[in-house]
Design an enzyme around this catalytic site. Structure first.
Site, short mmCIF file in Angstrom:
data_model
loop_
_atom_site.label_atom_id
_atom_site.label_comp_id
_atom_site.label_asym_id
_atom_site.label_seq_id
_atom_site.Cartn_x
_atom_site.Cartn_y
_atom_site.Cartn_z
N TYR A 198 -3.94 7.13 -0.17
CA TYR A 198 -5.34 7.08 -0.32
C TYR A 198 -6.18 7.09 0.82
CZ TYR A 198 -9.53 4.12 -0.56
OH TYR A 198 -10.67 3.65 -0.67
N GLY A 253 -10.10 -8.00 -9.48
CA GLY A 253 -10.12 -9.37 -8.56
C GLY A 253 -8.84 -9.35 -8.03
N VAL A 300 -4.34 -2.27 -3.76
CA VAL A 300 -4.16 -2.13 -5.14
C VAL A 300 -4.31 -0.86 -5.73
CG1 VAL A 300 -5.18 -3.21 -7.16
CG2 VAL A 300 -5.09 -4.49 -4.86
N GLY A 329 -11.05 -3.60 -9.28
CA GLY A 329 -12.17 -4.15 -9.80
C GLY A 329 -11.83 -5.29 -10.70
N GLY A 343 -7.32 -7.59 -5.47
CA GLY A 343 -7.43 -7.58 -4.23
C GLY A 343 -7.91 -9.00 -3.51
N TYR A 368 -14.65 -6.71 2.08
CA TYR A 368 -14.32 -7.78 2.94
C TYR A 368 -15.64 -8.60 3.43
CZ TYR A 368 -10.07 -5.09 3.40
OH TYR A 368 -8.82 -4.18 3.26
#
Length: 173
Positions: free
Chosen positions: A38, A108, A100, A106, A110, A144
């Site tokens: 990633y 939740g 993740v 999307g 993380g 964050y």
């Protein structure tokens, strides 16, 4: 073992977050490689199952890891260790990596991993929870900040690694 519930608009999904065990080392390495892909840093991954086992479960473990599982299947991880603040006079938790799998974002997960780390930091009497983020990763930065985390823009990270580390360590001047 910790567990959390996360829901989506489609259905209720069971998310469990557990402390990694030695049996999780292959999963952790898989997730590290997925994170490196990633971040376009796959060429930098030199970790092996053996090195991770020694670092996480050896005689003197240097880090810990949480594994997030959806219906028992690993979907993410958080690898962390203690650091120390001289100004606070207390240790903290440093999140080295949070990841993740893209197919499970999307939901939740993380946030659940970070929340588990925050709870752990509070339980252990830590003064803070810190981590770094790549400057190009706008989705992570926004995420964050939405949690109340503060970007420490006045700090820069320095690193000695590889040959530069070896050369400096050996310099007797």
């Amino acid at each position: 073992m910790w567990s959390s519930w996360a829901s989506t608009s489609r259905s209720e999904l069971l998310l469990t977050i557990t402390a990694a065990t030695a049996d999780d080392v292959p999963t952790i390495l898989h997730l590290i490689r997925a994170l490196a892909d990633y971040e376009k840093l796959s060429h930098e991954v030199v970790a092996s199952e053996e090195s991770l086992h020694a670092a996480l479960f050896g005689e003197r473990p240097g880090a810990e890891c949480l594994i997030a599982r959806e219906h028992g299947e690993p979907v993410g991880f958080a690898l962390y260790f203690h650091n120390f603040s001289t100004f606070l006079g207390r240790r903290g938790l440093y999140l080295e990596d949070l990841f993740v799998e893209p197919a499970h974002r999307g939901k939740g997960y993380g946030k659940a991993l970070l929340q588990q780390l925050a709870q752990l930091a509070v339980e252990r009497g830590c003064g803070r929870l810190e981590w770094s983020v790549l400057d190009w990763n706008a989705p992570a930065i926004g995420f964050y900040e939405s949690l109340g985390a503060k970007l420490m823009s006045e700090w820069r990270i320095f690193r000695l690694t590889g040959e530069a580390l070896q050369t400096f360590a050996a310099d007797k001047r």
